[in-house]
Design an enzyme around this catalytic site. Sequence first.
Site, PDB file in Angstrom:
ATOM      1  N   CYS A   2       0.846  -1.183   0.000  1.00 27.37           N
ATOM      2  CA  CYS A   2       0.000   0.000   0.000  1.00 27.37           C
ATOM      3  C   CYS A   2       0.881   1.232   0.000  1.00 27.37           C
ATOM      4  O   CYS A   2       2.099   1.147   0.102  1.00 27.37           O
ATOM      5  CB  CYS A   2      -0.906   0.004   1.225  1.00 27.37           C
ATOM      6  SG  CYS A   2      -2.013  -1.424   1.324  1.00 27.37           S
ATOM      7  N   GLY A  31      -1.345   1.278  -4.822  1.00 31.16           N
ATOM      8  CA  GLY A  31      -2.632   0.696  -4.455  1.00 31.16           C
ATOM      9  C   GLY A  31      -3.778   1.418  -5.126  1.00 31.16           C
ATOM     10  O   GLY A  31      -3.849   2.649  -5.067  1.00 31.16           O
ATOM     11  N   ASN A 101       1.464  -0.333   5.673  1.00 25.72           N
ATOM     12  CA  ASN A 101       1.932  -0.864   4.405  1.00 25.72           C
ATOM     13  C   ASN A 101       2.658  -2.164   4.711  1.00 25.72           C
ATOM     14  O   ASN A 101       3.751  -2.157   5.263  1.00 25.72           O
ATOM     15  CB  ASN A 101       2.886   0.139   3.738  1.00 25.72           C
ATOM     16  CG  ASN A 101       3.574  -0.450   2.530  1.00 25.72           C
ATOM     17  OD1 ASN A 101       3.090  -1.402   1.931  1.00 25.72           O
ATOM     18  ND2 ASN A 101       4.713   0.114   2.176  1.00 25.72           N
ATOM     19  N   GLY A 102       2.027  -3.304   4.406  1.00 25.54           N
ATOM     20  CA  GLY A 102       2.680  -4.578   4.663  1.00 25.54           C
ATOM     21  C   GLY A 102       1.711  -5.643   5.114  1.00 25.54           C
ATOM     22  O   GLY A 102       0.499  -5.520   4.950  1.00 25.54           O
ATOM     23  N   TYR A 256       9.685  -3.546  -9.270  1.00 27.71           N
ATOM     24  CA  TYR A 256       8.350  -3.231  -9.787  1.00 27.71           C
ATOM     25  C   TYR A 256       7.611  -2.122  -9.063  1.00 27.71           C
ATOM     26  O   TYR A 256       7.110  -1.194  -9.683  1.00 27.71           O
ATOM     27  CB  TYR A 256       7.491  -4.503  -9.773  1.00 27.71           C
ATOM     28  CG  TYR A 256       6.051  -4.281 -10.187  1.00 27.71           C
ATOM     29  CD1 TYR A 256       5.701  -4.200 -11.530  1.00 27.71           C
ATOM     30  CD2 TYR A 256       5.037  -4.141  -9.240  1.00 27.71           C
ATOM     31  CE1 TYR A 256       4.375  -3.993 -11.919  1.00 27.71           C
ATOM     32  CE2 TYR A 256       3.715  -3.925  -9.625  1.00 27.71           C
ATOM     33  CZ  TYR A 256       3.395  -3.861 -10.968  1.00 27.71           C
ATOM     34  OH  TYR A 256       2.098  -3.642 -11.343  1.00 27.71           O
ATOM     35  N   THR A 303       6.932   0.082 -16.253  1.00 25.49           N
ATOM     36  CA  THR A 303       7.999  -0.210 -15.300  1.00 25.49           C
ATOM     37  C   THR A 303       9.281  -0.691 -15.950  1.00 25.49           C
ATOM     38  O   THR A 303      10.379  -0.396 -15.475  1.00 25.49           O
ATOM     39  CB  THR A 303       7.526  -1.267 -14.280  1.00 25.49           C
ATOM     40  OG1 THR A 303       6.184  -1.010 -13.926  1.00 25.49           O
ATOM     41  CG2 THR A 303       8.398  -1.247 -13.045  1.00 25.49           C
ATOM     42  N   ASP A 365      10.145  -7.289 -19.691  1.00 23.89           N
ATOM     43  CA  ASP A 365       9.233  -6.920 -18.614  1.00 23.89           C
ATOM     44  C   ASP A 365       9.983  -7.005 -17.292  1.00 23.89           C
ATOM     45  O   ASP A 365      11.038  -7.634 -17.197  1.00 23.89           O
ATOM     46  CB  ASP A 365       8.014  -7.843 -18.597  1.00 23.89           C
ATOM     47  CG  ASP A 365       6.788  -7.174 -17.962  1.00 23.89           C
ATOM     48  OD1 ASP A 365       6.933  -6.067 -17.420  1.00 23.89           O
ATOM     49  OD2 ASP A 365       5.703  -7.771 -18.009  1.00 23.89           O
ATOM     50  N   ASP A 366       9.416  -6.372 -16.264  1.00 25.96           N
ATOM     51  CA  ASP A 366      10.089  -6.375 -14.968  1.00 25.96           C
ATOM     52  C   ASP A 366      10.042  -7.741 -14.304  1.00 25.96           C
ATOM     53  O   ASP A 366      10.962  -8.128 -13.587  1.00 25.96           O
ATOM     54  CB  ASP A 366       9.486  -5.312 -14.044  1.00 25.96           C
ATOM     55  CG  ASP A 366       7.969  -5.399 -13.996  1.00 25.96           C
ATOM     56  OD1 ASP A 366       7.465  -6.333 -13.353  1.00 25.96           O
ATOM     57  OD2 ASP A 366       7.302  -4.558 -14.604  1.00 25.96           O
TER      58      ASP A 366
END
Length: 506
Positions: A2, A31, A101-102, A256, A303, A365-366
């Site tokens: 988040c 998010g 966040n987590g 990312y 990205t 791509d990442d």
Amino acid sequence: MCGISGILLADTSKNCSVEIYESLNVLQHRGQDAAGIVTCNKKGRLYQCKANGMVKDVFSQKSLMNLIGPMGVGHVRYPTAGTSSNSEAQPFYVNSPYGLNGNLTNAHELAKFLDEEAHRHINTDSDTELMLNIFADNLQQTGKFRVNEEDTFHAIKGIYQQCRGGYACIAMISGFGLIAFRDPNGIRPLIYGTRETPNGTDYMIASESVALDTLDFKQFVDVKPGEAVIITENGMSKRQLVTGAEFTPCIFEYVYFARPDSIIDGISVYKSRLAMGEALADSVVRKLGAKMDVDVVIPVPDTSRVAALQVSYKLRILYREGFIKNRYVGRTFIMPGQSERKKSVRRKLNAMDLEFQGKNVLIVDDSIVRGTTSREIIQMAREAGAKKVYFASCSPPIRFPNVYGIDMPTSKELIAYNRTEEEIAKELGADCVIYEELDDLIESCRKFNRDIKSFDTSVFNGKYVTGDVTKEYLEMLDRTRNDKAKVKEDIKAEVIGLYNKYGESS
């Protein structure tokens, strides 16, 4: 994963809501499920606005004007635990608003403690609400009507003793100030800065430096692993509450999640992605040989652009933008539900025939997670006329679930699970799949900050740095956090919400 931010202004006559709103717009990539802001005026009254949806849709000019006060916290949600219902939108508040966040790895144990011992009601399945109630319970045990800094540090230390996992937190205590702290391993990022004004010093805390930078905050400092920060009208206090744990920031932030213009733990995300591109070019040569038949290097926007440019430069192969992105569609990786991710790919990207027709293309791509996006992209390249499609990933095969805040919880949802690279290529419809080596990925980040000895790379090697992730825990995640389970929980939550709103039909 988040995005969180908190602001305390020196001028108590001003409102911080617009700046928190702007910071959430900058952190929107972290998010897109829900957004929320809670502010506090100088008398200690709280004002709140939160709902499911993008930042621009949740807040109006009127709602921002009604968020009064010089102090506040904001949150953009990406559902890793719980559901996508409105009740999960943050910040939460009990005695104090809170953004997280987590993810916690002992959430079930904490829920049991809060129910049976602390006698606190938990209204959602969110880890954030659990940690908030642990914190509130620790403050309540002081027996004081008004807490001080020492009480707050003691309460945060109690969180470290009870909660395990990867997290970065910002909380606001009404009439007191902001607090911030980070898990003992520093898995999730958190940074603060200051801004000098004629009225004094403004403070801001956020998930990424770019949020502070856009609002003209300076002197960025990363919150250390196991460190707590308290910010009040009198200034800032810091204390190291946990020591001895290995510092292992999440490497997927650099691959990312984070914006390229952010600096996390002293590492430029942009520079790390350039380095990933160089290392990936070496992997391509090892796989395809020095005399490869690649005509053009094409990134998957956005990205992987930085890395793809460096792949092109090192291989001396033409770089072209073959996919045009619709910027009004969200990031598919962080969309809730496999069906929604799959439908969104073609809405988000369109392949230009003139860059693919009759060419052997190397798509960069990442990462390759579930394979949903990659499979659709490869099919689009073939429909646009590509002769051969080689697919290169800036990260190694993702074979293990993440338990620290990234929505890839079940092994069976991962395309690399129990598959060789040849089998992955066949499953995706690619002529060949090329992965970056894990050691090269680690070096691409670590070369910019040698003080960091290792990273959390659990999704690649299954080594969980907190040391408490058991086989039984991972099996529980498989049962409860796959896409089918989330859909069922979302439907259940919406039904309950409608029942609470309208009651039984007559």
